[in-house]
Design a protein around this motif. Structure first.
Motif, short mmCIF file in Angstrom:
data_model
loop_
_atom_site.label_atom_id
_atom_site.label_comp_id
_atom_site.label_asym_id
_atom_site.label_seq_id
_atom_site.Cartn_x
_atom_site.Cartn_y
_atom_site.Cartn_z
N LEU A 42 0.83 -1.20 0.00
CA LEU A 42 0.00 0.00 0.00
C LEU A 42 0.86 1.25 0.00
O LEU A 42 0.60 2.22 -0.72
CB LEU A 42 -0.92 -0.04 1.22
CG LEU A 42 -1.92 -1.21 1.22
CD1 LEU A 42 -2.55 -1.39 2.58
CD2 LEU A 42 -3.00 -0.97 0.17
N GLY A 43 1.91 1.23 0.82
CA GLY A 43 2.78 2.40 0.90
C GLY A 43 3.51 2.61 -0.42
O GLY A 43 3.67 3.73 -0.89
N TYR A 44 3.96 1.52 -1.00
CA TYR A 44 4.64 1.58 -2.31
C TYR A 44 3.78 2.31 -3.32
O TYR A 44 4.22 3.23 -4.00
CB TYR A 44 4.94 0.16 -2.77
CG TYR A 44 5.15 0.02 -4.26
CD1 TYR A 44 6.36 0.34 -4.83
CD2 TYR A 44 4.11 -0.43 -5.07
CE1 TYR A 44 6.54 0.21 -6.21
CE2 TYR A 44 4.28 -0.56 -6.42
CZ TYR A 44 5.50 -0.24 -7.00
OH TYR A 44 5.68 -0.36 -8.33
N ARG A 45 2.51 1.91 -3.40
CA ARG A 45 1.63 2.48 -4.42
C ARG A 45 1.44 3.97 -4.19
O ARG A 45 1.52 4.78 -5.10
CB ARG A 45 0.29 1.76 -4.39
CG ARG A 45 -0.62 2.09 -5.54
CD ARG A 45 -0.15 1.47 -6.83
NE ARG A 45 0.01 0.03 -6.66
CZ ARG A 45 0.58 -0.77 -7.56
NH1 ARG A 45 1.05 -0.27 -8.69
NH2 ARG A 45 0.69 -2.04 -7.31
N ILE A 46 1.25 4.32 -2.92
CA ILE A 46 1.02 5.73 -2.63
C ILE A 46 2.21 6.56 -3.12
O ILE A 46 2.04 7.62 -3.73
CB ILE A 46 0.81 5.94 -1.12
CG1 ILE A 46 -0.56 5.40 -0.73
CG2 ILE A 46 0.93 7.40 -0.75
CD1 ILE A 46 -0.85 5.48 0.75
N PHE A 47 3.40 6.06 -2.89
CA PHE A 47 4.55 6.87 -3.27
C PHE A 47 4.82 6.85 -4.76
O PHE A 47 5.37 7.80 -5.30
CB PHE A 47 5.77 6.45 -2.45
CG PHE A 47 5.76 7.09 -1.12
CD1 PHE A 47 6.43 8.28 -0.89
CD2 PHE A 47 5.00 6.56 -0.08
CE1 PHE A 47 6.37 8.90 0.33
CE2 PHE A 47 4.93 7.17 1.14
CZ PHE A 47 5.62 8.34 1.36
N VAL A 48 4.44 5.77 -5.43
CA VAL A 48 4.64 5.74 -6.87
C VAL A 48 3.64 6.65 -7.59
O VAL A 48 4.02 7.47 -8.42
CB VAL A 48 4.54 4.30 -7.40
CG1 VAL A 48 4.44 4.30 -8.91
CG2 VAL A 48 5.76 3.51 -6.97
N VAL A 49 2.37 6.50 -7.22
CA VAL A 49 1.39 7.30 -7.96
C VAL A 49 1.48 8.78 -7.60
O VAL A 49 0.98 9.63 -8.30
CB VAL A 49 -0.06 6.81 -7.76
CG1 VAL A 49 -0.20 5.36 -8.16
CG2 VAL A 49 -0.50 7.01 -6.33
N ARG A 50 2.19 9.04 -6.52
CA ARG A 50 2.42 10.42 -6.14
C ARG A 50 3.19 11.13 -7.25
O ARG A 50 3.10 12.34 -7.41
CB ARG A 50 3.23 10.42 -4.85
CG ARG A 50 3.30 11.74 -4.20
CD ARG A 50 3.89 11.59 -2.83
NE ARG A 50 4.40 12.86 -2.40
CZ ARG A 50 5.26 13.01 -1.41
NH1 ARG A 50 5.70 11.96 -0.77
NH2 ARG A 50 5.67 14.20 -1.08
N ARG A 51 3.95 10.35 -7.99
CA ARG A 51 4.75 10.90 -9.08
C ARG A 51 3.89 11.55 -10.14
O ARG A 51 4.38 12.32 -10.96
CB ARG A 51 5.59 9.79 -9.70
CG ARG A 51 6.86 9.53 -8.93
CD ARG A 51 7.95 10.41 -9.46
NE ARG A 51 9.06 10.48 -8.54
CZ ARG A 51 10.09 11.28 -8.73
NH1 ARG A 51 10.16 12.05 -9.80
NH2 ARG A 51 11.05 11.31 -7.87
#
Ligand SMILES: Nc1ncnc2c1ncn2[C@@H]1O[C@H](COP(=O)(O)OP(=O)(O)OP(=O)(O)O)[C@@H](O)[C@H]1O
Ligand SMILES: Nc1ncnc2c1ncn2[C@@H]1O[C@H](COP(=O)(O)OP(=O)(O)OP(=O)(O)O)[C@@H](O)[C@H]1O
Ligand SMILES: [Mg+2]
Ligand SMILES: [Mg+2]
Lengths: 300, 269, 332, 269, 300
Positions: free
Chosen positions: B222-231
């Motif tokens: 979940l954390g991974y996704r948040i930081f990737v899509v933040r891009r």
């Protein structure tokens, strides 16, 4: 073999007071108790009765002097000395029955055994034994309750059953009947006597009820901070240590006898009245095990 | 009339049902309002997506396959949940450490000051050392959580064990309990519900470190996704993810609370 | 008269952007702002938060790469003008490996990089040029703050894509090979000063002040010698490194020291071709919005007026006006 | 012989003095060993600097002026400490909220569930929203800390206030205390030392969010510096900074503990 | 005006028991108390004496029936009803003196006033008053101690001083002398009587000591769950409600009079013996305020 199961020699206890000073609570306590005695301890409130019990129990170490049980210095509370605290100390996470069974289980099951080698028949045995004692203190129907669901008196009785069921060598009781009404109290007195006799216990029984002390004790010890020459910081001493000659157990009717009230009167006067200041040399330490000489007396 | 400021007030059924939701509704309204205003200004705004966009984001993450053919939300949840539970199990060992420290004066001496200091070390700032020690894989992510949260659990259990009434320990000794039995049959059962409470309050920190760990190096979570899509500022994904995470943590908390309440009825006093 | 207008410019640490710090530090920026009757406040931030702050309209201008300018502000409807073409990466971004692995050996390997960043773009380009596909490797998203120590500490990790100064730090380790870097794709990774078009339209003086200050600093830097060294020393310190390290980084940064060069590149045709690669990458990775229907969803306008993509939705504008002014000396 | 595993052991003076430091020394030795090994392999290793390098790093940050003529360490410490205390003051308001929630059933209904949920929201994942709401300045940094830590304090105070014995509240009512007075003159003074304990245990979270906030946007601060030099793997600066931060937090903790112990002597039972 | 300061009408109290059932503790309690009475309440342990006090106090609401003070339904504990709990309830963060001053301060200072308008002379006055009461209960020298530094009996006395100093209209005392030795207990009894007379209090005094109950009470109420027709879940009723004719305060010597022991005997027998099951119609509710008829009797 030691003839005395319990020996206190020159025991002092002090507590920190204001300004880094120490306040003396117990001063030069000497006490020897033979096995099978039922010693009742009375004294003015705050004189240090509970402190004395804590020293025997081993939860506190004396400031000076020695406390020996069976000839060995007391280092920490142990299985051979049971306690009923003044402020009832049940385990709040266990039901009344579990509280009473707790010691039996501890003794039988090792920690892992508890999880693996679960011995059902043994458990059942303990349950029956616990119920027997709960029946005796009149709590059988409350055995599934948790301590917080009990009234003050019920907790005290549960604590008594919890300690009794273990049949300790020495049983220390600190005002165990404080919250009981007269009827129940009398029942509990009889229960204590019965157990004492049956299991050949040695009991140290602290109470503020003189009648109870005289009725129960094979020996009465009066602890008091009021004696001649004691300033406020001198600490309590044993001011009276006398045998009670009637054989135990006694009929309750004895409470109405003349001798009974005489004893009560003299203890009240010499031991508990703050205005009566006895000289130390006048202390009435008549008991066999006491350090003074003993005289004979008539008990009928 | 209504005795709001009375310590012995007894709210009625209606109040019990409605009041807990008021602030949620208020937040929701504030959000939709803000989103509406921003979208009037800039219809392509991505920072505060409308509710429709959020729902669309949920649909896409939960029910549509992404480029890799995964249903993202579930893949991520599964990856994070695994880490979460592994970490939780290890952290629970902290309860035992704290218990022993609280009960045995020597262990207290030995560990207390160290844990007190160690507890304050901001783990996130020392990641390189973590990498050297644990590598880049799952271990380091779990280790980050453990290092971040375990000292708190240890210290809290320690405090609880220490404030446990001495009388009861003494009592247990007179009943023949050994020193170890006092720990595990007297102190632990008695403080356990409170310790669970602490664990409960620290779920939040677990989640925090989980997310931080996943943002460092991961391929799912979940954390991974948040930081990737933040891009690409995909708040329509981030917000549902954040709510989802909060909900998961909240449910874990709720289950624990429920368990405590029902299993430890003697606590009610 | 009302208060002088204040503008917030956010920047983050990168070799090509350090001159902004110097401009602030040496008061050159203040001087130019004053000249145009405005105030400019410089704020240093982390890179992604700085762009987020810009998109949230908490900043009026921000330095970023062409790719982020397209996929962050432009794709979320914040019309953005790139008014200063600072440099392009000429080796600052690199694909590094250990154990002598070449690009073709990467198949099936884990590669650490910041997903959806220019590193990702570089990797995709590198794979493409060597006949591989993105799916042939496994990308491990690694945060930029920790990618270097993570790679250095972890000998099992064999490939990494990142940018300077991290590249420089990793290269100092023994046995690291630079297998491909941005010098192979010149002009594709651009670093620009982006200003919100809306603000720029209302206050062109902001553009003028920024351009004026920038090219004054550029002039100082390109002079060489003691004065330039002193300036660069300050930049290096702000970046947290030594002067030598900073100079090493500048070597792989193709700075447009002259306004004319920058204006020419921005106005040329080459840039459209390069931007095409970038926008295709963005589209295929969902960076234009997961709902974007085609690569043309966002319009990019060039100085010659031509538009790439949707003409009705022009959100990224390469605006060379101010560079031209600077080149022509109209800002003096 | 030595009664390590005895709950009533009384460690001697020597043990009291030596034992707490053992683990610190062990850590130090492990570190120097690791550093030695790595430096033999690669003399230019930056990840695990030698002790000499660390001392040099400390000298540079603490006693040498940088280009602005600042002694960095002190400038950073000052900036962070300010934020720390401002945040702490705001967070302390959480004590009052928790107290009121714990005492007044209506407020409990109104706030409890919301805080329980809000507490679980990973604040770090919602930075853009934070920026929109609080801007880029000091406010947002402090807000991050407050959002991150305050719910925990609120919930903990709430629990403590709720478990306060009813009898004493009743007693106070018979002595003429109003409902508000019960809160502020009975419950609060009684639970305050415990609440301070909670605050103490949460200093760590405060530091965590402080560092996170400073890494985003700042011109000075301990966290800021760590994140700047991180790009150059300057562990010779980072490690002393981390130790320094831990020391500061540890001291704050220590002072609070000292204060609690001396001010609230009645707690000793 | 109401002639009765306290009225309980048809009060039932039930507590949740196992399996979602309710257990009746108090069953149809009717009690009227006139101002200035000193009602002592006795009963077997666990019969619900403390529960009764909680209902009057207002910390619990009855399951059924009404509890009125001065004609107004009791909703919550209030200033006009003081309480001394069975389990002493001192504020552990305050010294003994501060504990006693606490109520006085609360009454005088508003919350902000406490921080700003600090009235020194008033504080001094309170301190003196508190010390006066502490002196009376024999705790003056311990006034700077915190509750955890006191013995059980000392805490009880502090709690009594804390409640007394507020001079409440109705003073509820739940076995306040449970932890006191006889001498101190007698002193405290005299203290209670003195205050009762001086301040014209109405006192409800629960005790398990029959002697104390008879010695102190102007009226004795016996609560019991043991009466004919009561199954285990029937709940306690007032089985005896009688006036004590001697004028108050009484000399302690009265305890030895024949009449005194007669009363004690009859109460013990009819009220406290679980084996003696009285029919409800036979309840001895002789008191004026009781619902039955009253007869006259000789007290000498
Ligand atoms: N931990 C302690 N610190 C300081 N003083 C203490 C402590 N414990 C007890 N005391 C003091 O020691 C004295 C004796 O206390 P103790 O509890 O032994 O009395 P007691 O005889 O049991 O009284 P009671 O009959 O009221 O129970 C008291 O004056 C008490 O204030
Ligand atoms: N909260 C409760 N929940 C369930 N049962 C309770 C509760 N409080 C009290 N009881 C039960 O109510 C009965 C009466 O309790 P109460 O404390 O009033 O007795 P009491 O007459 O004061 O006894 P004692 O003389 O021992 O103090 C007891 O049987 C007790 O188990
Ligand atoms: Mg005692
Ligand atoms: Mg009671």
């Amino acid at each position: 073999m030691h003839s005395h199961i319990l020996e206190l020699n020159g025991v002092y206890q002090k507590y920190p007071a204001k300004k880094k000073k120490m306040r003396t609570i117990l001063s030069d306590i000497n006490l020897q108790v033979s096995p099978g005695e039922l010693v009742t301890v009375v004294g003015p409130t705050g004189c240090g009765k509970s402190t004395l019990l804590r020293l025997i129990l081993g939860s506190e170490r004396p400031y000076q002097g020695s406390v020996k049980v069976n000839g060995a210095e007391v280092k920490e509370p142990a299985r051979n000395r049971g306690i009923v605290f003044q402020q009832y100390s049940l385990f709040s996470n266990l039901t009344v029955r579990k509280n009473v069974m707790f010691g039996l289980e501890l003794e039988y099951f090792s920690l892992p055994g508890r999880f693996f080698g679960f011995n059902k028949s043994k458990l059942k045995e303990f349950k029956e034994k616990a119920d027997e004692y709960l029946q005796r203190v009149g709590l059988l129907e409350h055995s599934e309750k948790y301590p917080h669901e009990l009234s003050g008196g019920m907790r005290q009785r549960a604590a008594i059953a919890q300690a009794m069921v273990m049949k300790p060598e020495i049983l220390l009781m600190d005002e165990p009947h404080g919250a009981l009404d007269m009827g129940t109290r009398e029942e509990m007195q009889i229960f204590v006597l019965e157990q004492w006799k049956q299991e050949n216990l040695t009991v140290i029984f602290v109470t503020h009820d003189l009648e109870e002390a005289v009725f129960l004790g094979s020996r009465i010890v009066v602890l008091s901070q009021f004696y001649a020459g004691n300033t406020s910081s001198g600490g309590a001493k044993i001011v009276k240590d006398v045998p009670v000659g009637w054989e135990l157990p006694r009929p309750t009717s004895i409470k109405h006898s003349k001798k009974f009230s005489e004893i009560m009167q003299s203890i009240r006067h010499e031991g508990l009245d703050p205005h009566f200041l006895q000289e130390i040399r006048d202390f009435d330490l008549r008991h066999n095990d006491s350090l003074s000489l003993n005289t004979t007396e008539n008990w009928d | 009339m209504i005795s709001v400021f009375k310590i012995n007030a007894r709210p009625g059924r209606f109040a019990c049902f409605v009041l807990p939701w008021v602030l949620f509704v208020v937040c929701f309204l504030l959000y939709t309002r803000a989103s509406f205003v921003r979208h009037q200004e800039n219809p392509r705004d991505k920072l505060v997506p409308t509710v429709t966009q959020l729902i669309d984001g949920v649909k896409r993450s939960a029910f549509e396959e992404d480029r890799k053919g995964d249903l993202r939300l579930w893949v991520d949840s599964w990856a994070s949940t695994k880490r979460f539970f592994i970490a939780l199990i290890i952290i629970s060992l902290g309860i035992l450490i704290g218990l022993n420290m609280g009960a045995f004066p020597y262990l207290e001496l030995f560990f207390y000051r160290f844990f007190l200091f160690f507890d304050k070390v901001p783990a996130l700032a020392l990641l390189p050392i973590l990498f050297i020690t644990f590598g880049l894989g799952e271990v380091s992510k779990v280790a980050l959580i453990v290092i971040g949260v375990m000292p708190t659990i240890v210290l809290d259990t320690f405090l609880r064990a220490k404030e446990f009434p001495r009388e009861l320990n003494i009592k247990a000794m007179t009943l023949g309990a050994s020193h170890f039995e006092i720990l595990y049959r007297v102190i632990l059962p008695n403080i356990f519900p409170k310790v669970l409470d602490t664990l409960r309050l620290n779920l939040k920190a677990v989640v925090l470190f989980l997310i931080a760990g996943e943002s460092l190096a991961a391929t799912a979570g979940l954390g991974y996704r948040i930081f990737v899509v933040r891009r690409y500022l995909a708040m329509d994904i981030i917000i549902p993810y954040v709510i989802w995470i909060s909900l998961l943590a909240f449910s874990a908390d709720f289950l624990l609370r429920y368990w405590i309440r029902h299993k430890y009825q003697w606590l009610n006093k | 008269q009302a208060k002088t207008q204040t503008f917030t410019v956010v920047w983050s640490i990168y070799a090509g952007w350090m001159p902004w710090d110097y401009a602030g530090h040496s008061k050159i920026l203040d001087k130019w702002a004053q000249k145009y009757g405005i105030k400019i406040e410089l704020k240093k931030m982390d890179y992604i938060p700085s762009v987020e702050a810009y998109v949230a309209k908490k900043a009026d201008a921000c330095v970023m790469t062409n790719m982020e300018a397209l996929d962050m502000p432009a794709a979320s409807g914040i019309s953005t003008s790139a008014i200063i073409m600072g440099d392009f990466s000429n080796g600052n971004d690199a694909l590094l490996t250990r154990n002598n692995i070449g690009i073709k050996d990467l198949k099936g390997k884990d590669i650490s990089l910041v997903e959806l960043s220019v590193s990702h773009y570089l990797l995709v380009r590198a794979l493409e040029m060597n006949g591989l596909k993105e799916n042939d490797v496994r990308i491990v998203n690694t945060s930029d703050a920790d990618i270097a120590p993570a790679f250095i500490a972890n000998k099992k990790q064999e490939a990494v894509v990142t940018w300077n100064p991290l590249v420089m730090e990793i290269m100092q380790q023994p046995g690291i090979k630079n297998v491909m870097n941005s010098s192979s794709i010149p002009g594709e990774i651009l670093d620009v000063m982006a200003v919100r078009t809306e603000v720029l339209q209302k206050h062109p003086e902001l553009g003028k002040a920024l351009a004026g200050a920038w090219y004054e600093v550029m002039a100082t830097m390109s002079k060489r010698g003691a004065e330039a060294d002193k300036a660069m020393e300050i930049m290096a310190q702000a970046a947290g490194c030594s002067l030598t390290e900073y100079k090493a980084q500048l070597k792989t940064t193709a700075m447009y020291y002259k306004a004319k060069d920058a204006a020419d590149f921005t106005g040329g045709s080459e840039i459209k071709e390069k931007m095409n690669y970038v926008r295709n990458f963005c589209f295929s990775h969902g960076l234009l919005g997961e709902n974007a229907r085609s690569v043309d969803e966002v319009g990019i306008q060039y100085p010659d007026g031509s538009v790439q993509g949707d003409k009705k939705n022009i959100q990224l504008i390469f605006d060379s006006r101010f560079m031209v002014m600077a080149a022509e000396g109209k800002l003096e």
